[in-house]
Design an enzyme around this catalytic site. Structure first.
Site, PDB file in Angstrom:
ATOM      1  N   ASP A 122       0.843  -1.194   0.000  1.00 25.55           N
ATOM      2  CA  ASP A 122       0.000   0.000   0.000  1.00 25.55           C
ATOM      3  C   ASP A 122       0.880   1.247   0.000  1.00 25.55           C
ATOM      4  O   ASP A 122       1.676   1.444   0.919  1.00 25.55           O
ATOM      5  CB  ASP A 122      -0.920  -0.004   1.224  1.00 25.55           C
ATOM      6  CG  ASP A 122      -2.022   1.034   1.103  1.00 25.55           C
ATOM      7  OD1 ASP A 122      -2.409   1.375  -0.033  1.00 25.55           O
ATOM      8  OD2 ASP A 122      -2.497   1.513   2.143  1.00 25.55           O
ATOM      9  N   HIS A 129      -3.708  14.066   0.584  1.00 27.58           N
ATOM     10  CA  HIS A 129      -3.944  13.171   1.726  1.00 27.58           C
ATOM     11  C   HIS A 129      -2.768  13.234   2.706  1.00 27.58           C
ATOM     12  O   HIS A 129      -2.975  13.418   3.914  1.00 27.58           O
ATOM     13  CB  HIS A 129      -4.144  11.736   1.244  1.00 27.58           C
ATOM     14  CG  HIS A 129      -4.234  10.735   2.362  1.00 27.58           C
ATOM     15  ND1 HIS A 129      -5.299  10.688   3.232  1.00 27.58           N
ATOM     16  CD2 HIS A 129      -3.372   9.757   2.761  1.00 27.58           C
ATOM     17  CE1 HIS A 129      -5.092   9.722   4.124  1.00 27.58           C
ATOM     18  NE2 HIS A 129      -3.935   9.150   3.860  1.00 27.58           N
ATOM     19  N   GLU A 195     -10.425   4.093   3.390  1.00 29.46           N
ATOM     20  CA  GLU A 195      -9.469   4.809   2.561  1.00 29.46           C
ATOM     21  C   GLU A 195      -9.843   4.556   1.111  1.00 29.46           C
ATOM     22  O   GLU A 195      -9.801   3.416   0.634  1.00 29.46           O
ATOM     23  CB  GLU A 195      -8.025   4.389   2.879  1.00 29.46           C
ATOM     24  CG  GLU A 195      -7.618   4.847   4.280  1.00 29.46           C
ATOM     25  CD  GLU A 195      -6.124   4.817   4.552  1.00 29.46           C
ATOM     26  OE1 GLU A 195      -5.418   3.989   3.951  1.00 29.46           O
ATOM     27  OE2 GLU A 195      -5.669   5.638   5.390  1.00 29.46           O
ATOM     28  N   ASP A 229      -8.975   0.485   1.729  1.00 29.85           N
ATOM     29  CA  ASP A 229      -8.006   0.052   2.739  1.00 29.85           C
ATOM     30  C   ASP A 229      -8.531   0.467   4.111  1.00 29.85           C
ATOM     31  O   ASP A 229      -8.163   1.500   4.660  1.00 29.85           O
ATOM     32  CB  ASP A 229      -6.649   0.706   2.447  1.00 29.85           C
ATOM     33  CG  ASP A 229      -5.613   0.373   3.501  1.00 29.85           C
ATOM     34  OD1 ASP A 229      -5.660  -0.742   4.043  1.00 29.85           O
ATOM     35  OD2 ASP A 229      -4.757   1.235   3.787  1.00 29.85           O
ATOM     36  N   GLN A 236      -4.010   2.620  15.032  1.00 28.36           N
ATOM     37  CA  GLN A 236      -2.895   3.099  14.202  1.00 28.36           C
ATOM     38  C   GLN A 236      -2.050   4.134  14.953  1.00 28.36           C
ATOM     39  O   GLN A 236      -0.817   4.076  14.953  1.00 28.36           O
ATOM     40  CB  GLN A 236      -3.457   3.721  12.915  1.00 28.36           C
ATOM     41  CG  GLN A 236      -2.406   4.156  11.905  1.00 28.36           C
ATOM     42  CD  GLN A 236      -3.035   4.711  10.615  1.00 28.36           C
ATOM     43  OE1 GLN A 236      -4.257   4.722  10.465  1.00 28.36           O
ATOM     44  NE2 GLN A 236      -2.216   5.160   9.708  1.00 28.36           N
ATOM     45  N   LYS A 249      -4.462  -1.968  10.039  1.00 30.36           N
ATOM     46  CA  LYS A 249      -4.736  -2.078   8.607  1.00 30.36           C
ATOM     47  C   LYS A 249      -4.985  -3.511   8.144  1.00 30.36           C
ATOM     48  O   LYS A 249      -5.574  -3.715   7.090  1.00 30.36           O
ATOM     49  CB  LYS A 249      -3.521  -1.558   7.812  1.00 30.36           C
ATOM     50  CG  LYS A 249      -3.143  -0.120   8.103  1.00 30.36           C
ATOM     51  CD  LYS A 249      -3.977   0.830   7.279  1.00 30.36           C
ATOM     52  CE  LYS A 249      -3.427   2.238   7.364  1.00 30.36           C
ATOM     53  NZ  LYS A 249      -4.192   3.149   6.491  1.00 30.36           N
ATOM     54  N   THR A 345      -4.619   6.490  -0.001  1.00 30.04           N
ATOM     55  CA  THR A 345      -5.855   7.289  -0.036  1.00 30.04           C
ATOM     56  C   THR A 345      -5.757   8.388  -1.080  1.00 30.04           C
ATOM     57  O   THR A 345      -4.758   9.107  -1.139  1.00 30.04           O
ATOM     58  CB  THR A 345      -6.094   7.928   1.344  1.00 30.04           C
ATOM     59  OG1 THR A 345      -5.999   6.915   2.317  1.00 30.04           O
ATOM     60  CG2 THR A 345      -7.457   8.586   1.418  1.00 30.04           C
TER      61      THR A 345
HETATM   62 CA    CA Z   1      -3.920   3.104   2.725  1.00 25.27          CA
END
Ligand code: CA
Length: 411
Positions: A122, A129, A195, A229, A236, A249, A345
Protein backbone atom coordinates in the site's frame (compact mmCIF):
# COMPACT_ATOMS: atom_id res chain seq x y z
CA UNK A 1 -17.27 1.30 -31.81
CA UNK A 2 -20.76 0.03 -30.94
CA UNK A 3 -22.06 -3.27 -29.62
CA UNK A 4 -25.09 -5.25 -30.71
CA UNK A 5 -25.73 -5.73 -26.98
CA UNK A 6 -27.80 -2.78 -25.77
CA UNK A 7 -26.96 -0.97 -22.55
CA UNK A 8 -27.51 2.52 -21.12
CA UNK A 9 -25.00 5.29 -21.90
CA UNK A 10 -23.79 5.33 -18.28
CA UNK A 11 -23.04 1.58 -18.25
CA UNK A 12 -19.70 0.68 -16.63
CA UNK A 13 -19.19 -2.32 -18.89
CA UNK A 14 -19.35 -0.79 -22.35
CA UNK A 15 -17.78 -2.30 -25.46
CA UNK A 16 -14.73 -0.12 -24.73
CA UNK A 17 -14.10 -1.80 -21.38
CA UNK A 18 -14.01 -5.64 -21.55
CA UNK A 19 -12.70 -6.23 -18.01
CA UNK A 20 -11.72 -9.60 -16.55
CA UNK A 21 -13.06 -11.34 -13.45
CA UNK A 22 -14.06 -14.71 -12.00
CA UNK A 23 -17.70 -15.78 -11.59
CA UNK A 24 -19.53 -18.57 -9.82
CA UNK A 25 -22.92 -19.76 -11.08
CA UNK A 26 -24.68 -23.15 -11.41
CA UNK A 27 -22.00 -24.79 -9.23
CA UNK A 28 -19.16 -23.86 -11.55
CA UNK A 29 -16.42 -21.25 -11.41
CA UNK A 30 -15.03 -19.77 -14.64
CA UNK A 31 -13.17 -16.71 -15.89
CA UNK A 32 -15.44 -14.02 -17.27
CA UNK A 33 -15.68 -10.64 -18.87
CA UNK A 34 -18.63 -8.25 -18.67
CA UNK A 35 -20.66 -6.26 -21.16
CA UNK A 36 -23.82 -4.30 -20.47
CA UNK A 37 -25.81 -6.21 -17.86
CA UNK A 38 -24.15 -9.54 -18.61
CA UNK A 39 -21.22 -11.58 -17.39
CA UNK A 40 -19.51 -13.25 -20.36
CA UNK A 41 -18.55 -16.89 -19.80
CA UNK A 42 -15.04 -17.13 -21.27
CA UNK A 43 -14.90 -20.91 -20.84
CA UNK A 44 -17.87 -21.26 -23.22
CA UNK A 45 -16.29 -18.83 -25.69
CA UNK A 46 -13.11 -20.93 -25.58
CA UNK A 47 -15.03 -24.21 -26.02
CA UNK A 48 -16.62 -22.69 -29.13
CA UNK A 49 -13.12 -21.76 -30.33
CA UNK A 50 -13.99 -18.06 -30.43
CA UNK A 51 -11.11 -16.98 -28.18
CA UNK A 52 -7.55 -18.25 -27.90
CA UNK A 53 -6.30 -20.52 -25.12
CA UNK A 54 -7.03 -23.96 -23.74
CA UNK A 55 -10.29 -24.69 -21.83
CA UNK A 56 -8.46 -25.33 -18.53
CA UNK A 57 -7.13 -21.77 -18.64
CA UNK A 58 -10.71 -20.51 -18.32
CA UNK A 59 -12.22 -23.15 -16.03
CA UNK A 60 -10.31 -22.16 -12.93
CA UNK A 61 -10.68 -20.11 -9.76
CA UNK A 62 -8.31 -17.20 -10.40
CA UNK A 63 -6.99 -15.07 -13.24
CA UNK A 64 -3.32 -15.72 -12.36
CA UNK A 65 -2.58 -18.34 -15.05
CA UNK A 66 -4.44 -16.31 -17.68
CA UNK A 67 -2.51 -13.12 -16.77
CA UNK A 68 0.79 -15.05 -16.68
CA UNK A 69 0.34 -15.91 -20.37
CA UNK A 70 1.52 -12.34 -21.00
CA UNK A 71 0.19 -9.17 -22.55
CA UNK A 72 0.38 -10.27 -26.22
CA UNK A 73 -1.98 -13.13 -25.28
CA UNK A 74 -4.34 -11.30 -22.89
CA UNK A 75 -4.67 -8.19 -25.05
CA UNK A 76 -5.35 -10.50 -28.00
CA UNK A 77 -8.15 -12.26 -26.12
CA UNK A 78 -9.60 -8.91 -25.06
CA UNK A 79 -9.67 -7.75 -28.70
CA UNK A 80 -11.26 -11.05 -29.78
CA UNK A 81 -14.05 -10.54 -27.20
CA UNK A 82 -14.48 -6.92 -28.29
CA UNK A 83 -14.75 -8.05 -31.91
CA UNK A 84 -17.38 -10.69 -31.04
CA UNK A 85 -19.56 -8.04 -29.42
CA UNK A 86 -19.00 -5.18 -31.89
CA UNK A 87 -19.50 -7.10 -35.17
CA UNK A 88 -23.21 -7.79 -35.60
CA UNK A 89 -22.31 -10.60 -38.01
CA UNK A 90 -19.96 -12.36 -35.55
CA UNK A 91 -20.63 -16.06 -34.78
CA UNK A 92 -21.86 -15.00 -31.32
CA UNK A 93 -24.18 -12.30 -32.68
CA UNK A 94 -25.72 -14.80 -35.09
CA UNK A 95 -26.29 -17.67 -32.66
CA UNK A 96 -28.97 -17.38 -30.01
CA UNK A 97 -28.11 -20.78 -28.56
CA UNK A 98 -24.49 -19.71 -28.12
CA UNK A 99 -25.59 -16.45 -26.53
CA UNK A 100 -27.65 -18.47 -24.03
CA UNK A 101 -24.51 -20.34 -22.95
CA UNK A 102 -22.17 -17.34 -22.94
CA UNK A 103 -24.25 -14.44 -21.55
CA UNK A 104 -25.35 -14.68 -17.93
CA UNK A 105 -27.34 -11.84 -16.34
CA UNK A 106 -24.85 -10.26 -13.99
CA UNK A 107 -27.23 -10.42 -11.01
CA UNK A 108 -27.24 -14.22 -11.33
CA UNK A 109 -23.49 -14.67 -10.82
CA UNK A 110 -21.50 -14.49 -7.62
CA UNK A 111 -18.27 -12.59 -8.15
CA UNK A 112 -15.16 -14.29 -6.78
CA UNK A 113 -11.89 -12.86 -5.50
CA UNK A 114 -10.28 -12.87 -8.98
CA UNK A 115 -6.65 -13.32 -7.96
CA UNK A 116 -4.39 -15.44 -5.85
CA UNK A 117 -2.73 -12.39 -4.27
CA UNK A 118 0.76 -13.28 -3.14
CA UNK A 119 1.75 -9.88 -1.83
CA UNK A 120 0.00 -6.60 -1.28
CA UNK A 121 1.72 -3.23 -0.96
CA UNK A 122 0.00 0.00 0.00
CA UNK A 123 1.50 3.30 -1.14
CA UNK A 124 0.87 6.77 0.29
CA UNK A 125 0.98 8.75 -2.94
CA UNK A 126 -1.68 11.49 -2.78
CA UNK A 127 -0.09 14.79 -1.78
CA UNK A 128 -3.34 16.25 -0.45
CA UNK A 129 -3.94 13.17 1.73
CA UNK A 130 -0.39 13.10 3.08
CA UNK A 131 -0.55 16.85 3.76
CA UNK A 132 -3.91 16.59 5.56
CA UNK A 133 -2.74 13.72 7.76
CA UNK A 134 0.55 15.50 8.50
CA UNK A 135 -1.33 18.64 9.53
CA UNK A 136 -3.63 16.69 11.84
CA UNK A 137 -1.18 14.39 13.58
CA UNK A 138 2.11 16.28 13.40
CA UNK A 139 2.93 19.86 12.44
CA UNK A 140 0.73 22.06 10.22
CA UNK A 141 3.83 24.01 9.14
CA UNK A 142 5.78 20.87 8.13
CA UNK A 143 2.99 18.53 7.17
CA UNK A 144 5.00 16.44 4.69
CA UNK A 145 7.92 14.48 6.10
CA UNK A 146 11.33 15.21 4.47
CA UNK A 147 11.33 12.05 2.33
CA UNK A 148 7.80 12.42 0.91
CA UNK A 149 8.59 14.27 -2.34
CA UNK A 150 11.69 12.14 -2.98
CA UNK A 151 10.21 8.64 -2.92
CA UNK A 152 6.76 7.01 -3.03
CA UNK A 153 6.33 6.02 0.63
CA UNK A 154 4.66 2.63 1.19
CA UNK A 155 4.31 -0.32 3.56
CA UNK A 156 3.84 -4.04 2.95
CA UNK A 157 0.23 -4.96 3.69
CA UNK A 158 -1.55 -8.22 4.31
CA UNK A 159 -2.87 -10.15 1.31
CA UNK A 160 -4.78 -12.71 3.41
CA UNK A 161 -7.46 -10.25 4.53
CA UNK A 162 -8.32 -8.78 1.12
CA UNK A 163 -11.97 -9.52 0.42
CA UNK A 164 -14.15 -9.16 -2.63
CA UNK A 165 -16.83 -6.49 -2.95
CA UNK A 166 -19.98 -7.54 -1.10
CA UNK A 167 -18.15 -9.08 1.85
CA UNK A 168 -18.72 -8.28 5.51
CA UNK A 169 -16.24 -8.15 8.36
CA UNK A 170 -16.37 -7.55 12.09
CA UNK A 171 -15.17 -4.33 13.66
CA UNK A 172 -11.59 -5.06 14.69
CA UNK A 173 -10.34 -5.05 18.25
CA UNK A 174 -6.94 -3.92 19.42
CA UNK A 175 -4.89 -1.70 21.65
CA UNK A 176 -5.37 2.02 21.76
CA UNK A 177 -4.15 4.61 24.22
CA UNK A 178 -6.70 7.30 24.97
CA UNK A 179 -4.92 10.67 25.22
CA UNK A 180 -6.13 11.24 28.78
CA UNK A 181 -4.87 7.89 30.10
CA UNK A 182 -1.39 6.62 31.00
CA UNK A 183 -1.90 3.02 29.94
CA UNK A 184 -3.33 1.46 26.75
CA UNK A 185 -6.76 -0.18 26.77
CA UNK A 186 -8.06 -3.10 24.69
CA UNK A 187 -11.35 -3.28 22.80
CA UNK A 188 -13.18 -2.62 19.54
CA UNK A 189 -11.83 0.34 17.57
CA UNK A 190 -13.75 3.57 18.11
CA UNK A 191 -12.31 5.14 14.95
CA UNK A 192 -12.98 2.76 12.04
CA UNK A 193 -12.16 4.56 8.81
CA UNK A 194 -12.18 4.00 5.07
CA UNK A 195 -9.47 4.81 2.56
CA UNK A 196 -10.57 5.56 -1.00
CA UNK A 197 -7.92 3.88 -3.13
CA UNK A 198 -7.29 2.13 -6.41
CA UNK A 199 -4.98 -0.84 -6.87
CA UNK A 200 -3.02 -2.18 -9.81
CA UNK A 201 -2.38 -5.84 -10.55
CA UNK A 202 1.08 -7.13 -11.45
CA UNK A 203 0.93 -8.79 -14.87
CA UNK A 204 4.47 -10.14 -15.22
CA UNK A 205 6.80 -11.62 -12.61
CA UNK A 206 10.39 -10.56 -12.06
CA UNK A 207 13.36 -12.45 -10.66
CA UNK A 208 15.12 -11.56 -7.44
CA UNK A 209 17.63 -8.82 -8.17
CA UNK A 210 15.73 -7.53 -11.20
CA UNK A 211 14.43 -3.95 -11.35
CA UNK A 212 11.62 -2.46 -13.45
CA UNK A 213 12.30 0.97 -14.95
CA UNK A 214 9.59 3.62 -15.24
CA UNK A 215 9.62 3.13 -19.03
CA UNK A 216 9.05 -0.65 -18.64
CA UNK A 217 6.46 -0.35 -15.87
CA UNK A 218 3.30 -0.36 -17.98
CA UNK A 219 4.21 -3.71 -19.51
CA UNK A 220 4.23 -5.16 -15.95
CA UNK A 221 0.76 -3.82 -15.04
CA UNK A 222 -2.22 -5.97 -16.04
CA UNK A 223 -5.00 -3.66 -14.89
CA UNK A 224 -6.69 -1.78 -12.05
CA UNK A 225 -9.46 -2.16 -9.49
CA UNK A 226 -11.14 -0.02 -6.85
CA UNK A 227 -9.81 -0.59 -3.36
CA UNK A 228 -10.84 0.27 0.22
CA UNK A 229 -8.01 0.05 2.74
CA UNK A 230 -10.04 -0.09 5.96
CA UNK A 231 -8.17 1.50 8.84
CA UNK A 232 -8.58 1.72 12.62
CA UNK A 233 -7.24 5.19 13.42
CA UNK A 234 -7.02 4.80 17.21
CA UNK A 235 -5.09 1.52 16.91
CA UNK A 236 -2.89 3.10 14.20
CA UNK A 237 -2.02 6.18 16.28
CA UNK A 238 -0.74 4.02 19.15
CA UNK A 239 1.06 1.26 17.19
CA UNK A 240 2.60 2.93 14.15
CA UNK A 241 5.92 4.13 15.57
CA UNK A 242 8.54 3.25 14.43
CA UNK A 243 7.65 0.55 11.87
CA UNK A 244 4.34 1.77 10.46
CA UNK A 245 0.83 0.30 10.24
CA UNK A 246 0.17 -3.24 11.50
CA UNK A 247 -3.11 -4.30 13.16
CA UNK A 248 -4.72 -0.97 12.24
CA UNK A 249 -4.74 -2.08 8.61
CA UNK A 250 -4.45 -5.87 8.31
CA UNK A 251 -7.94 -6.87 9.47
CA UNK A 252 -9.73 -6.19 6.15
CA UNK A 253 -9.37 -4.57 2.75
CA UNK A 254 -11.93 -4.65 -0.06
CA UNK A 255 -11.35 -4.83 -3.81
CA UNK A 256 -13.79 -4.54 -6.71
CA UNK A 257 -14.23 -7.79 -8.68
CA UNK A 258 -13.62 -6.67 -12.29
CA UNK A 259 -10.05 -5.87 -13.33
CA UNK A 260 -10.08 -3.10 -15.92
CA UNK A 261 -7.08 -3.55 -18.21
CA UNK A 262 -4.44 -0.88 -18.68
CA UNK A 263 -5.25 -1.00 -22.42
CA UNK A 264 -8.88 0.00 -21.73
CA UNK A 265 -7.60 2.94 -19.67
CA UNK A 266 -5.29 4.30 -22.40
CA UNK A 267 -7.74 6.98 -23.67
CA UNK A 268 -7.94 8.46 -20.19
CA UNK A 269 -4.24 9.17 -19.65
CA UNK A 270 -3.42 12.67 -18.40
CA UNK A 271 -0.28 14.52 -17.41
CA UNK A 272 1.06 13.84 -13.93
CA UNK A 273 2.02 16.34 -11.23
CA UNK A 274 4.92 18.69 -11.79
CA UNK A 275 7.28 17.17 -9.27
CA UNK A 276 9.39 19.69 -7.45
CA UNK A 277 12.06 19.10 -6.18
CA UNK A 278 13.03 16.98 -9.18
CA UNK A 279 13.12 13.27 -8.43
CA UNK A 280 16.20 11.04 -8.74
CA UNK A 281 16.89 9.66 -12.23
CA UNK A 282 15.42 6.18 -11.55
CA UNK A 283 12.05 7.83 -10.73
CA UNK A 284 11.93 10.14 -13.75
CA UNK A 285 9.48 9.25 -16.49
CA UNK A 286 8.13 10.52 -19.79
CA UNK A 287 4.64 10.75 -21.24
CA UNK A 288 1.22 11.04 -19.66
CA UNK A 289 1.37 8.56 -16.79
CA UNK A 290 -1.57 9.71 -14.72
CA UNK A 291 -5.21 8.68 -15.27
CA UNK A 292 -8.44 10.68 -15.14
CA UNK A 293 -10.74 8.38 -13.14
CA UNK A 294 -13.75 9.86 -11.31
CA UNK A 295 -14.20 8.32 -7.87
CA UNK A 296 -17.09 8.46 -5.43
CA UNK A 297 -17.70 7.10 -1.94
CA UNK A 298 -21.11 6.47 -0.38
CA UNK A 299 -22.17 5.42 3.12
CA UNK A 300 -25.42 3.50 3.50
CA UNK A 301 -26.50 3.00 7.12
CA UNK A 302 -28.67 -0.05 7.87
CA UNK A 303 -32.22 0.19 6.43
CA UNK A 304 -31.92 3.70 5.04
CA UNK A 305 -30.73 5.73 2.06
CA UNK A 306 -27.15 6.20 0.94
CA UNK A 307 -25.19 9.45 1.14
CA UNK A 308 -22.41 10.60 -1.18
CA UNK A 309 -19.58 11.61 1.16
CA UNK A 310 -16.65 12.04 -1.23
CA UNK A 311 -16.04 12.86 -4.88
CA UNK A 312 -12.38 12.52 -5.87
CA UNK A 313 -10.25 11.59 -8.88
CA UNK A 314 -7.26 9.31 -9.43
CA UNK A 315 -5.52 12.17 -11.29
CA UNK A 316 -4.77 13.79 -7.90
CA UNK A 317 -2.02 11.21 -7.35
CA UNK A 318 1.42 12.80 -6.98
CA UNK A 319 3.35 9.57 -7.66
CA UNK A 320 2.45 7.54 -10.76
CA UNK A 321 2.11 3.75 -10.95
CA UNK A 322 5.28 3.67 -13.09
CA UNK A 323 7.21 5.44 -10.33
CA UNK A 324 5.71 3.24 -7.62
CA UNK A 325 6.75 0.08 -9.46
CA UNK A 326 10.21 1.44 -10.29
CA UNK A 327 10.75 2.35 -6.65
CA UNK A 328 9.35 -0.95 -5.34
CA UNK A 329 11.81 -2.98 -7.44
CA UNK A 330 14.87 -0.69 -7.54
CA UNK A 331 16.52 -2.74 -4.78
CA UNK A 332 15.83 -6.01 -6.59
CA UNK A 333 12.61 -6.93 -4.75
CA UNK A 334 10.79 -9.44 -7.01
CA UNK A 335 7.13 -8.99 -7.92
CA UNK A 336 4.81 -11.82 -8.94
CA UNK A 337 1.77 -12.11 -11.16
CA UNK A 338 -1.31 -11.30 -9.07
CA UNK A 339 0.47 -9.05 -6.57
CA UNK A 340 -1.61 -6.02 -5.70
CA UNK A 341 -0.22 -2.49 -5.34
CA UNK A 342 -2.66 0.01 -3.84
CA UNK A 343 -2.39 3.75 -4.38
CA UNK A 344 -2.90 5.06 -0.89
CA UNK A 345 -5.85 7.29 -0.04
CA UNK A 346 -6.79 9.47 -3.00
CA UNK A 347 -7.67 12.94 -1.75
CA UNK A 348 -8.02 16.02 -3.91
CA UNK A 349 -7.54 19.66 -2.94
CA UNK A 350 -11.20 20.35 -2.02
CA UNK A 351 -12.64 19.16 1.31
CA UNK A 352 -15.40 17.30 -0.59
CA UNK A 353 -12.68 15.25 -2.33
CA UNK A 354 -10.99 13.97 0.84
CA UNK A 355 -10.77 10.17 0.66
CA UNK A 356 -11.03 9.21 4.34
CA UNK A 357 -13.37 10.06 7.21
CA UNK A 358 -10.41 11.22 9.26
CA UNK A 359 -9.97 14.02 6.73
CA UNK A 360 -13.67 14.54 5.92
CA UNK A 361 -14.49 14.98 9.63
CA UNK A 362 -11.10 16.61 10.28
CA UNK A 363 -10.13 14.13 13.02
CA UNK A 364 -13.66 14.02 14.39
CA UNK A 365 -14.06 17.79 14.84
CA UNK A 366 -16.49 18.29 11.93
CA UNK A 367 -19.08 15.46 11.89
CA UNK A 368 -20.73 14.69 8.55
CA UNK A 369 -24.51 14.79 8.36
CA UNK A 370 -25.91 11.97 6.22
CA UNK A 371 -29.10 12.02 4.13
CA UNK A 372 -31.05 10.21 6.86
CA UNK A 373 -30.07 12.92 9.37
CA UNK A 374 -27.57 10.79 11.28
CA UNK A 375 -24.03 12.01 11.83
CA UNK A 376 -20.65 10.34 11.29
CA UNK A 377 -17.14 11.04 12.40
CA UNK A 378 -16.11 7.42 11.77
CA UNK A 379 -17.84 4.28 10.46
CA UNK A 380 -20.57 2.75 12.64
CA UNK A 381 -21.68 -0.88 12.89
CA UNK A 382 -23.92 -2.03 10.01
CA UNK A 383 -22.75 0.82 7.74
CA UNK A 384 -22.14 -0.22 4.14
CA UNK A 385 -19.43 1.71 2.28
CA UNK A 386 -19.43 1.69 -1.53
CA UNK A 387 -16.71 3.06 -3.80
CA UNK A 388 -17.46 3.54 -7.50
CA UNK A 389 -15.26 4.79 -10.32
CA UNK A 390 -15.50 5.55 -14.01
CA UNK A 391 -13.74 7.35 -16.88
CA UNK A 392 -15.30 9.34 -19.70
CA UNK A 393 -13.83 10.88 -22.84
CA UNK A 394 -16.21 12.08 -25.54
CA UNK A 395 -18.84 9.35 -25.87
CA UNK A 396 -16.51 6.65 -24.54
CA UNK A 397 -17.24 5.58 -20.98
CA UNK A 398 -15.88 2.73 -18.93
CA UNK A 399 -16.37 1.96 -15.27
CA UNK A 400 -15.07 -0.27 -12.51
CA UNK A 401 -18.35 -1.48 -11.00
CA UNK A 402 -18.37 -1.12 -7.25
CA UNK A 403 -16.24 -1.91 -4.22
CA UNK A 404 -18.62 -2.47 -1.30
CA UNK A 405 -18.39 -3.86 2.21
CA UNK A 406 -20.51 -3.85 5.36
CA UNK A 407 -19.18 -3.55 8.88
CA UNK A 408 -20.57 -5.90 11.52
CA UNK A 409 -20.20 -5.42 15.30
CA UNK A 410 -17.02 -6.63 16.97
CA UNK A 411 -17.00 -10.32 17.89
CA1 CA B 1 -3.92 3.10 2.72
Amino acid sequence: MKSWISYPSDCDFSIHNIPFGVIAFNNQIVLASAIGGYAVNLYELCMSELIEGSPDLYKTHTLNSFIAKGKPFTTGVRLQIQQLFSDNQSPLALSESLQKRVLIPIEKVKMQLPLDIGDYTDFYSSIDHATNIGKMIRDPQNALLPNWKHLPVAYHGRASSIGISGHTFHRPKGQRKPPDQDQPVFGPTKALDIELEMAFVIGKSTDMGQSISTSEANSYIFGMTLFNDWSARDIQTWEYMPLGPFLAKNFASTMSPWIVTLEALEPFRVKGYDQNPPVLPYLQYTGNQNLDIELQVRITPQNTISSLICHSNYKFMYWTMAQQLAHHTVNGCPVRVGDLMASGTISGPEPSSFGSLMELSWKGTKPLTLQDGSQRTYIEDFDTVTITGFCTSGDVRIGFGSCMAKVLPAL
